[in-house]
Motif scaffolding. Structure first.
Motif, PDB file in Angstrom:
ATOM      1  N   SER A 324      43.216  42.464 -82.302  1.00 59.95           N
ATOM      2  CA  SER A 324      42.127  42.185 -81.384  1.00 59.95           C
ATOM      3  C   SER A 324      42.668  41.765 -80.033  1.00 59.95           C
ATOM      4  CB  SER A 324      41.217  41.086 -81.958  1.00 59.95           C
ATOM      5  OG  SER A 324      41.948  39.872 -82.098  1.00 59.95           O
ATOM      6  N   ASP A 327      42.916  44.730 -77.737  1.00 61.21           N
ATOM      7  CA  ASP A 327      41.625  45.153 -77.177  1.00 61.21           C
ATOM      8  C   ASP A 327      41.188  44.211 -76.065  1.00 61.21           C
ATOM      9  OD1 ASP A 327      41.662  47.161 -79.012  1.00 61.21           O
ATOM     10  OD2 ASP A 327      40.468  46.062 -80.489  1.00 61.21           O
ATOM     11  N   HIS A 328      41.327  42.892 -76.270  1.00 61.24           N
ATOM     12  CA  HIS A 328      40.912  41.935 -75.252  1.00 61.24           C
ATOM     13  C   HIS A 328      41.768  42.043 -73.997  1.00 61.24           C
ATOM     14  CE1 HIS A 328      38.737  40.213 -78.653  1.00 61.24           C
ATOM     15  NE2 HIS A 328      38.029  39.480 -77.785  1.00 61.24           N
ATOM     16  N   ILE A 331      40.228  44.837 -72.016  1.00 62.91           N
ATOM     17  CA  ILE A 331      38.968  44.417 -71.390  1.00 62.91           C
ATOM     18  C   ILE A 331      39.248  43.483 -70.215  1.00 62.91           C
ATOM     19  CG2 ILE A 331      36.827  43.134 -71.776  1.00 62.91           C
ATOM     20  CD1 ILE A 331      36.924  44.134 -74.684  1.00 62.91           C
ATOM     21  N   VAL A 334      40.267  45.400 -67.146  1.00 61.87           N
ATOM     22  CA  VAL A 334      39.137  46.053 -66.478  1.00 61.87           C
ATOM     23  C   VAL A 334      38.340  45.044 -65.658  1.00 61.87           C
ATOM     24  CG1 VAL A 334      36.989  47.319 -66.854  1.00 61.87           C
ATOM     25  CG2 VAL A 334      39.027  47.876 -68.220  1.00 61.87           C
ATOM     26  N   VAL A 335      38.083  43.868 -66.261  1.00 59.37           N
ATOM     27  CA  VAL A 335      37.321  42.824 -65.546  1.00 59.37           C
ATOM     28  C   VAL A 335      38.059  42.395 -64.285  1.00 59.37           C
ATOM     29  CG1 VAL A 335      36.472  40.471 -65.707  1.00 59.37           C
ATOM     30  CG2 VAL A 335      36.146  42.049 -67.639  1.00 59.37           C
TER      31      VAL A 335
END
Length: 396
Positions: A324, A327-328, A331, A334-335
């Motif tokens: 996980s 994946d974080h 993300i 992108v943020v």
């Protein structure tokens, strides 16, 4: 022309002796006689044969032309085997294969070493013509026997294996292999077998063994022309005693505070480890930060003691798993890009607003510089152009 009229071989030899008396004609006479003998259609023709013990050999005798004279096969002791189609020797191993006016073929089965030698084919003309065929009998080597290995050897020790094969003729050759890879042994020792024309071949192989040799398959193979269907071979599996390899296997890669967790000590050796310090499994019913540290596992198999180590680092309960976390991270990236773009837009917009605000303030202050007092300046600043129009006077 004169030679072509000679009626038989006896006359040819008579002519030869007469011609020899004249030294001037010796060379011519020799070549003529040899050519006559080579071209003799009644001369039998045979062929040498090679056969292994227990096999069957076929002896064939042929002539180019026949005058109804019978062909005959005789053995090494000059005993008649077959005369035409008639068997002369009572030996059921010998059978008629083919008999015609120009050919006599026989077979000899279950060949033994004693059958080796020269066999004679004769045709009873005037004079009698003969031809010989040599039969070579190969002694088949016995299956090799490996000796010298008695029990497992400790790592770093030596193993000497001896391979022996008897009954070969000519002497066989021995080859060593480890898992299909050829090894180099000592040169073969060849010994004659008493009372027999066969040989015993001996070869030795010495190995310094390590743990990688444990359970290895060592083979000895015999190479011999009598083995038409491949080598004969024997195999010996060897065992090597060595100290264990120790590894510690965690239950998971993310030990979390408050959760259950265990470490398993895995050891491989020969013999298998029979004892572990504090057991082979270490269990934590509820992990705590105080459990952090290095843990050791020691295994003993009687050959030696070896220990492995593992460093435990307890994570917070909110720690994300490795999968996980990937994946974080994506993300979060992108943020971050979006936030950067928004900041750039805010900076550009702020600069634009500041620039236009300065222009507004400049126009707003017009008309207050010439005011006689503060009240008038405020009225002029607030009124703008409307104040200017109030100052206009009209006369009628």
């Amino acid at each position: 022309f004169f030679i072509g009229c000679i009626p038989n071989q006896m006359a040819t030899y008579s002519l030869y002796r007469a011609l020899v008396k004249s030294s001037a004609l010796y060379g011519v006479a020799s070549s003529l006689v040899v050519r006559v003998l080579d071209d003799d259609p009644m001369q039998p023709v045979t062929q040498d044969e090679t056969v292994s013990v227990g096999g069957t050999v076929t002896l064939t005798c042929r002539v180019t032309e026949s005058d109804n004279s019978s062909l005959q096969w005789s053995n090494t002791a000059q005993q008649t085997l077959y005369f035409g189609e008639k068997r002369a020797l009572r030996d059921n191993r010998i059978q008629l294969h083919q008999s015609t006016g120009t050919e006599l073929s026989i077979t000899i089965g279950d060949i033994q070493l004693s059958d080796e030698g020269e066999y004679t084919c004769s045709i009873f003309t005037m004079p009698v013509r003969t031809a010989r065929a040599t039969v070579t009998v190969l002694g088949v080597p016995g299956k090799p026997q490996i000796s010298g290995y008695e029990d497992a050897v400790q790592e770093g020790g030596k193993v000497t294996l001896t391979c022996t094969s008897s009954g070969s003729k000519p002497p066989a050759k021995l080859h060593w292999y480890r898992d299909q890879k050829e090894l180099t042994g000592r040169p073969d020792v060849v010994e004659s077998n008493p009372g027999e024309p066969t040989y015993t071949v001996i070869s030795e192989l010495t190995l310094t063994v390590g743990r990688s040799d444990d359970n290895a398959l060592i083979a000895c193979a015999v190479d011999h022309p009598s083995l038409a269907h491949g080598d004969k071979g024997s195999e010996q599996r060897i065992r090597v005693l060595f100290t264990p390899d120790v590894t510690i296997q965690p239950e998971s890669d993310l030990p979390r505070e408050g959760g259950k967790f265990h470490l398993q000590c895995i050891a491989n050796g020969n013999p298998e480890p029979i004892s572990y310090v504090d057991g082979s499994v270490l269990r934590f019913e509820m992990l705590n930060k105080s459990d952090n540290g290095m843990y050791l596992c020691q295994a003993d198999n009687g050959i030696g003691k070896v220990q492995g180590q593992y460093t435990l680092l307890v994570q917070d309960p909110t720690a994300m798993s490795t999968s996980s976390g990937v994946d974080h991270a994506v993300i979060g990236g992108v943020v971050a890009v979006i936030v950067f773009i928004l900041l750039c837009l805010l900076i550009v917009l702020g600069r634009y607003l500041i620039r236009h605000k300065g222009t507004y303030l400049t126009h707003e202050a017009k008309g207050s510089d010439d005011a006689p007092d503060a009240d008038t300046a405020i009225i002029n600043a607030e009124g703008g152009h409307s104040g200017a129009e109030d100052k206009k006077e009209y006369f009628i």
